[in-house]
Design an enzyme around this catalytic site. Sequence first.
Site, PDB file in Angstrom:
ATOM      1  CD1 TRP A 103       0.517   5.537  -1.273  1.00 38.71           C
ATOM      2  CD2 TRP A 103       2.022   4.108  -0.441  1.00 38.71           C
ATOM      3  NE1 TRP A 103      -0.026   4.280  -1.312  1.00 38.71           N
ATOM      4  CE2 TRP A 103       0.867   3.383  -0.812  1.00 38.71           C
ATOM      5  CE3 TRP A 103       3.090   3.412   0.118  1.00 38.71           C
ATOM      6  CZ2 TRP A 103       0.754   2.004  -0.654  1.00 38.71           C
ATOM      7  CZ3 TRP A 103       2.984   2.029   0.284  1.00 38.71           C
ATOM      8  CH2 TRP A 103       1.839   1.343  -0.098  1.00 38.71           C
ATOM      9  CG  ASP A 173       6.060   7.889  -4.783  1.00 41.46           C
ATOM     10  OD1 ASP A 173       5.912   7.341  -5.887  1.00 41.46           O
ATOM     11  OD2 ASP A 173       5.649   7.387  -3.714  1.00 41.46           O
ATOM     12  CE  LYS A 197       0.946   2.177  -7.390  1.00 38.46           C
ATOM     13  NZ  LYS A 197      -0.046   1.312  -6.760  1.00 38.46           N
TER      14      LYS A 197
HETATM   15  N1  PMP Z   1       4.084   5.301  -3.621  1.00 41.74           N
HETATM   16  C1  PMP Z   1       2.825   5.302  -4.083  1.00 41.74           C
HETATM   17  C2  PMP Z   1       2.204   6.612  -4.491  1.00 41.74           C
HETATM   18  C3  PMP Z   1       2.106   4.108  -4.182  1.00 41.74           C
HETATM   19  O1  PMP Z   1       0.855   4.115  -4.640  1.00 41.74           O
HETATM   20  C4  PMP Z   1       2.738   2.898  -3.803  1.00 41.74           C
HETATM   21  C5  PMP Z   1       2.071   1.555  -3.925  1.00 41.74           C
HETATM   22  N2  PMP Z   1       0.724   1.524  -3.995  1.00 41.74           N
HETATM   23  C6  PMP Z   1       4.036   2.949  -3.296  1.00 41.74           C
HETATM   24  C7  PMP Z   1       4.683   4.163  -3.244  1.00 41.74           C
HETATM   25  C8  PMP Z   1       4.755   1.704  -2.850  1.00 41.74           C
HETATM   26  O2  PMP Z   1       5.166   1.040  -3.985  1.00 41.74           O
HETATM   27  P1  PMP Z   1       5.879  -0.388  -3.950  1.00 41.74           P
HETATM   28  O3  PMP Z   1       4.827  -1.373  -3.614  1.00 41.74           O
HETATM   29  O4  PMP Z   1       6.394  -0.521  -5.359  1.00 41.74           O
HETATM   30  O5  PMP Z   1       6.961  -0.333  -2.948  1.00 41.74           O
END
Ligand code: PMP
Length: 361
Positions: A103, A173, A197
């Site tokens: 990520w 994030d 989450k």
């Molecule tokens: N950052 C983290 C730490 C994640 O775990 C995730 C999704 N698992 C994301 C970003 C991406 O999130 P989204 O699907 O809401 O774009």
Amino acid sequence: METRAHNFNAGPAVLPEEVLREIQADLLNYKGTGQSVMEMSHRSKEYQAIIDDAMARVKNLYELGDDYNVLFLQGGASLQFLMVPMNLCPNDKVANYINTGVWATKAYKEAKKLGKQVNIAASSEEGKFSYIPKEYKLSDNPAYLHITNNNTIYGTEYHFDPVVPAGVPLVADMSSNFMSKPIDAKKYSLIYAGAQKNVGPSGCVVVIIRKDLIEKFQPDLPTMLDYKTQIDNGSMFNTPPTFAIYIIGLVLKWIEDCGGLKQVALNNQAKAKLIYDAIDNSNGFYRGTVAKEDRSLMNITFRLASEELEEKFIKEAKALGMIGLKGHRSVGGVRASTYNACPYASCHALAEFMKKFQSEN
Ligand code: PMP
């Protein structure tokens, strides 16, 4: 399944049963308005009260005052990978990132795609992202430092806030550990988190921005991607994800009713301990995949001796009502996501199953 599962999904993930029941009770007729929240105009005073309440609860739980704005946006955390550099990094400055996994990598790649100068201030890539770097080196002329507080795929979590020099915004994030523990939110200039989450369903990303950052925003950005548009319009420049925001408000109220973030953190520690103890006391039958001091309280990752045995483990657990235990497709193994709403009883059931499975195999 006749009852609710022990839900270890990584996201979208388990929601508090009390909240689901409240949604159910109000589904056809929300507080005597004769309509569901899904059917309500976002311009109505009833809806304004719902979004105001959710925003206030975000600030209340993180102890933030009027110097912060809360936004409820769409496009997930993934769109924030783009909006952050677009809004906060002028072309003559450098966007700094600590790379702690998939990520974080996706985040800095968006900055690069925009043509921004990017510096990887630290990385744990050479250790397969099994730890959190404790030190980092900023570039000259930094626009900000971006970190990923909890690495959902690997199961690592920051248990400290990196210190940044005065004037350098810290951007985070927090998708997978948002509202899971008390934090010193004032250390952060911008926090974002996909809701799916810890605080709600998918379809909404919560963004918290310190107001003094507004002066640093880049001019003339596309309307929807400009934080200023969203701030000036109270997250209602266009139709917001109304139902998701309503649920976020209910989940945040549930957190308050549980005793607030302090109590939620204690619960999360106790839950994670059950599973980490089962790993640590297994004489190597289960192998944790990350440095102990960086272990996540949200995503607990481990391996067994072979992929076949892992598959057997996941299959037998599922037969006992434990779902979502398969590790992320990029790393394999087993992952138990134990977000706020995952009950102690579910973690206890998993830890007991781990002991039984070990003795049988
Ligand atoms: N950052 C983290 C730490 C994640 O775990 C995730 C999704 N698992 C994301 C970003 C991406 O999130 P989204 O699907 O809401 O774009």
